[in-house]
Scaffold this motif. Structure first.
Motif, PDB file in Angstrom:
ATOM      1  N   LYS A 122     -15.121  -3.392  65.168  1.00  0.00           N
ATOM      2  CA  LYS A 122     -14.825  -3.568  66.589  1.00  0.00           C
ATOM      3  C   LYS A 122     -14.977  -5.044  66.939  1.00  0.00           C
ATOM      4  N   LEU A 123     -13.916  -5.658  67.470  1.00  0.00           N
ATOM      5  CA  LEU A 123     -13.957  -7.054  67.903  1.00  0.00           C
ATOM      6  C   LEU A 123     -13.730  -7.068  69.416  1.00  0.00           C
ATOM      7  N   THR A 124     -14.755  -7.496  70.164  1.00  0.00           N
ATOM      8  CA  THR A 124     -14.706  -7.355  71.623  1.00  0.00           C
ATOM      9  C   THR A 124     -14.201  -8.578  72.360  1.00  0.00           C
ATOM     10  N   GLN A 125     -14.270  -9.761  71.737  1.00  0.00           N
ATOM     11  CA  GLN A 125     -13.796 -10.976  72.393  1.00  0.00           C
ATOM     12  C   GLN A 125     -13.599 -12.077  71.354  1.00  0.00           C
ATOM     13  N   PHE A 126     -12.724 -13.003  71.673  1.00  0.00           N
ATOM     14  CA  PHE A 126     -12.439 -14.102  70.752  1.00  0.00           C
ATOM     15  C   PHE A 126     -13.254 -15.331  71.155  1.00  0.00           C
ATOM     16  N   THR A 127     -14.549 -15.245  70.878  1.00  0.00           N
ATOM     17  CA  THR A 127     -15.444 -16.357  71.161  1.00  0.00           C
ATOM     18  C   THR A 127     -15.576 -17.237  69.917  1.00  0.00           C
ATOM     19  N   MET A 128     -16.254 -18.354  70.076  1.00  0.00           N
ATOM     20  CA  MET A 128     -16.433 -19.304  68.997  1.00  0.00           C
ATOM     21  C   MET A 128     -17.059 -18.628  67.774  1.00  0.00           C
ATOM     22  N   ASN A 129     -16.445 -18.818  66.620  1.00  0.00           N
ATOM     23  CA  ASN A 129     -16.921 -18.306  65.325  1.00  0.00           C
ATOM     24  C   ASN A 129     -16.805 -16.784  65.182  1.00  0.00           C
ATOM     25  N   CYS A 130     -16.044 -16.126  66.052  1.00  0.00           N
ATOM     26  CA  CYS A 130     -15.902 -14.673  65.911  1.00  0.00           C
ATOM     27  C   CYS A 130     -15.174 -14.323  64.611  1.00  0.00           C
ATOM     28  N   SER A 131     -14.245 -15.175  64.173  1.00  0.00           N
ATOM     29  CA  SER A 131     -13.516 -14.906  62.923  1.00  0.00           C
ATOM     30  C   SER A 131     -14.466 -14.940  61.725  1.00  0.00           C
ATOM     31  N   LYS A 132     -15.405 -15.864  61.770  1.00  0.00           N
ATOM     32  CA  LYS A 132     -16.399 -15.967  60.698  1.00  0.00           C
ATOM     33  C   LYS A 132     -17.273 -14.717  60.669  1.00  0.00           C
ATOM     34  N   LEU A 133     -17.681 -14.263  61.851  1.00  0.00           N
ATOM     35  CA  LEU A 133     -18.507 -13.063  61.947  1.00  0.00           C
ATOM     36  C   LEU A 133     -17.733 -11.831  61.487  1.00  0.00           C
ATOM     37  N   LEU A 134     -16.442 -11.757  61.824  1.00  0.00           N
ATOM     38  CA  LEU A 134     -15.601 -10.643  61.382  1.00  0.00           C
ATOM     39  C   LEU A 134     -15.473 -10.641  59.870  1.00  0.00           C
ATOM     40  N   ARG A 135     -15.255 -11.808  59.292  1.00  0.00           N
ATOM     41  CA  ARG A 135     -15.130 -11.916  57.834  1.00  0.00           C
ATOM     42  C   ARG A 135     -16.434 -11.514  57.143  1.00  0.00           C
ATOM     43  N   GLN A 136     -17.552 -11.937  57.698  1.00  0.00           N
ATOM     44  CA  GLN A 136     -18.854 -11.581  57.127  1.00  0.00           C
ATOM     45  C   GLN A 136     -19.085 -10.073  57.191  1.00  0.00           C
ATOM     46  N   SER A 137     -18.671  -9.451  58.289  1.00  0.00           N
ATOM     47  CA  SER A 137     -18.823  -8.001  58.444  1.00  0.00           C
ATOM     48  C   SER A 137     -17.996  -7.261  57.396  1.00  0.00           C
ATOM     49  N   LEU A 138     -16.770  -7.733  57.159  1.00  0.00           N
ATOM     50  CA  LEU A 138     -15.910  -7.113  56.146  1.00  0.00           C
ATOM     51  C   LEU A 138     -16.470  -7.336  54.741  1.00  0.00           C
ATOM     52  N   ASP A 139     -17.011  -8.525  54.499  1.00  0.00           N
ATOM     53  CA  ASP A 139     -17.641  -8.811  53.197  1.00  0.00           C
ATOM     54  C   ASP A 139     -18.785  -7.844  52.936  1.00  0.00           C
ATOM     55  N   SER A 140     -19.612  -7.635  53.960  1.00  0.00           N
ATOM     56  CA  SER A 140     -20.771  -6.754  53.824  1.00  0.00           C
ATOM     57  C   SER A 140     -20.337  -5.315  53.557  1.00  0.00           C
ATOM     58  N   LEU A 141     -19.320  -4.847  54.282  1.00  0.00           N
ATOM     59  CA  LEU A 141     -18.828  -3.481  54.073  1.00  0.00           C
ATOM     60  C   LEU A 141     -18.238  -3.316  52.677  1.00  0.00           C
ATOM     61  N   LYS A 142     -17.496  -4.326  52.233  1.00  0.00           N
ATOM     62  CA  LYS A 142     -16.870  -4.246  50.904  1.00  0.00           C
ATOM     63  C   LYS A 142     -17.915  -4.265  49.799  1.00  0.00           C
ATOM     64  N   LYS A 143     -18.951  -5.073  49.986  1.00  0.00           N
ATOM     65  CA  LYS A 143     -20.025  -5.170  48.985  1.00  0.00           C
ATOM     66  C   LYS A 143     -20.749  -3.846  48.829  1.00  0.00           C
ATOM     67  N   ASN A 144     -20.964  -3.149  49.932  1.00  0.00           N
ATOM     68  CA  ASN A 144     -21.720  -1.897  49.903  1.00  0.00           C
ATOM     69  C   ASN A 144     -20.842  -0.656  49.754  1.00  0.00           C
ATOM     70  N   ASN A 145     -19.515  -0.865  49.740  1.00  0.00           N
ATOM     71  CA  ASN A 145     -18.583   0.264  49.611  1.00  0.00           C
ATOM     72  C   ASN A 145     -17.440  -0.145  48.695  1.00  0.00           C
ATOM     73  N   ALA A 146     -17.707  -0.028  47.394  1.00  0.00           N
ATOM     74  CA  ALA A 146     -16.733  -0.496  46.396  1.00  0.00           C
ATOM     75  C   ALA A 146     -15.397   0.234  46.503  1.00  0.00           C
TER      76      ALA A 146
END
Length: 559
Positions: A205-229
């Motif tokens: 869920k992405l609620t707003q396009f604030t500073m560094n939101c893309s970085k946070l989104l990428r980190q969230s996807l990295d974390s999900l991928k790491k824990n869900n092969a």
């Protein structure tokens, strides 16, 4: 009085200079120079005359803001004058950060209550609860104050303390809570998890396009991928996202699109705003199936992402038509820590379409803007040759969901009855049965129904509203006397029974109430997680994205 006149003269000269600078650089002819110079001189003279001769003292800042706001109202709703006192709210919109206690507020009649509390916030650490009635802040009574006024009292520099006197929602005891303000950062990615029957679909869920939101989104996807092969696809939820920073929209697209790809172009009156924005970084994954969720509240940067993903046939857009904001804003400094946020350009997705829905440059006889004329709506082609249209938001590839709730639920929400009952529920239940997957039992819903029986939540159904209009038209046309018997009979027939309405809308009411109750125990993350269980649009996204053949078919041009 001399000091007042001196301040006024400085203010007028500052305003005059700023306006001259902001307007003269746009001027193209001698006539326009003269016209602006003349009117600015008239404005300054009016101000001097008011200051000198008006019967009561004037407030220069307030008077000027009124004039500026009236002037800007003739343009579009996104061009705004931001005063020094409003600058913190503006910066919060772009950064997601502010100094405060980390709690929303609720207004009920003339009282102000603590609303939703953010997890690990100063408010939570100080022992505040959702539903606490705020009596005073640092000795200042807040009865009959607006939410904006109370919010201003709560905000301040991180590390400073304030004393909030509250009537506790759980015990009805009045007490002083000492709260140490902190830097509150509202995460633009409040929830990320795995969904689907096999838990192999990443949902973010992405609620707003604030500073560094893309970085946070990428980190969230990295974390999900790491824990869900076994992750097979991604659902990016942009519903309700009003937009924000254009650069961040480009970076979000770059997560799924390779570098060097045009994402959006802007075109303005001045050539300096004619720019192309391409992806520049390394993508996260260019092959994984993607579904982007939008609705009528998805605007601006959200539409850039959805429109780009659609134009490049990189993923499937699901939901309802987006808002239709194809305008770009920039801020200009005005001095005295004030700014002007103004529309400088229109943006265009890779196919060349502009999704702006409202034409603010043309207005009807009442001064109201209208939708982009049908003759100006163009047809464009995606990368695969699919047809997409300009002038009215992003139309989803798969339509799903509805943004409307029943008149009953609207009435209960506006009266704060969902909020009040959730407060009462949390007061009598220390823990939540079922956790984030909580469901009301039949007995609990009956208790809610009984609790409502003594409450006033009158409302009119659509049929009743139409019948009122019909009655008014009959009276205007002098046909009422001849038809009043039939109209009265029809009114009796369609008159709603609130208890029956509650049963008819039981599923919707339960869903909203359960969500409110869960938020008291598990905050925003729990609220979002619980809502996914009955989310029609998410269910449709899971259905579509789980079938590669269907995704492939949706992204191909129809022959």
């Amino acid at each position: 009085m001399t000091e007042f006149k001196s301040h006024t003269r400085q203010f007028i000269w500052g305003t005059f200079t700023i306006c001259c600078f902001g307007l003269f650089i746009q001027a193209k002819t001698t006539d326009s120079y003269f016209e602006m110079s003349k009117n600015l001189e008239v404005f300054a003279n009016i101000f001097k005359e008011l200051n000198t001769y008006y019967v009561d003292p004037i407030e220069p800042g307030k008077l000027t803001k009124t004039g500026i706001d009236a002037m800007l109202n003739d343009l579009d709703p996104y061009t705004n004058y931001i005063t020094e006192s409003d600058i913190e709210d503006y910066e919060f919109m772009t950064t997601g950060k502010y100094g405060g206690i980390g709690a929303a507020l609720q207004k009920k009649e003339k009282d102000v209550y603590v609303g939703e509390i953010y997890e690990n916030s100063p408010a939570q650490k100080a022992g505040l609860h959702s539903g606490d009635k705020i009596i005073s802040i640092d000795g200042k009574n807040v009865y009959d104050k607006t939410i904006d006024d109370v919010s201003l009292l709560l905000k301040g520099s991180s590390g400073t303390k304030l004393v909030i006197k509250v009537k506790d929602a759980f015990s009805d005891v009045e007490s002083d809570k000492v709260v140490t303000r902190g830097e509150i950062e509202i995460s633009s990615v409040p929830y990320a998890g795995m969904i689907g029957a096999s838990k192999d679909i990443a949902y973010v869920k992405l609620t707003q396009f604030t500073m560094n939101c893309s970085k946070l989104l990428r980190q969230s996807l990295d974390s999900l991928k790491k824990n869900n092969a076994g992750m097979k696809s991604v659902v990016l939820d942009l519903r309700g996202n009003p937009g924000g920073l254009l650069d961040e929209a480009v970076e979000v697209c770059n997560i799924f699109i390779d570098r060097g790809q045009l994402v959006v172009s802007t075109k303005g009156k001045n050539k300096e705003w004619d720019k192309n924005f391409n992806t520049e970084g390394s993508p996260w994954d260019t092959q994984i199936p993607v579904a982007v969720l939008v609705n009528g509240s998805s605007a601006s940067a959200s539409e850039i992402v959805a429109g780009t993903i659609q134009d490049l046939d990189r993923g499937v857009v699901i939901g309802t038509k987006s808002y239709g904001k194809g305008l770009v804003q920039a801020t200009r400094p005005l001095g005295f820590n004030a700014r002007l946020k103004l529309t400088t350009a229109k943006y265009y997705t890779p196919s060349g379409r502009c999704i702006q829905a409202i034409d603010y440059s043309h207005r009807d006889e009442n001064g109201n803007p209208d939708k982009i004329a049908d003759s100006l709506i163009g047809t464009f082609k995606t990368k695969n040759g699919r047809l997409v249209k300009s002038g009215g938001g992003v139309t989803p590839d798969v339509t799903a969901g509805t943004e409307k709730i029943s008149a009953l639920s609207g009435a209960l929400y506006s009266k704060n009855y969902f909020f009040d009952y959730a407060t009462q529920y949390a007061r009598s239940h220390k823990t939540l049965n079922g956790g984030e997957n909580f469901s009301l039992t039949a007995a609990e819903f009956a208790d809610f129904s009984n609790w409502l029986s003594s409450k006033d939540y009158s409302y009119k159904t659509k049929t009743e509203i139409l019948l009122d209009s019909l009655t008014a038209a009959a009276q205007q046309d002098k046909l009422y006397d001849a038809s009043k018997t039939e109209l009265a009979a029809l009114k009796t027939k369609v008159m709603h029974d609130k208890k029956q309405d509650l049963l008819k809308n039981k599923e919707e009411v339960m869903r909203i109430l359960e969500n409110e109750i869960v938020s008291r125990y598990y905050f925003q993350k729990g609220r979002i997680n619980q809502s996914l269980r009955n989310d029609e649009v998410v269910s449709k996204a899971v259905e579509v994205i789980s079938r590669p053949d269907q995704v492939k078919s949706l992204l191909q041009a129809q022959k």
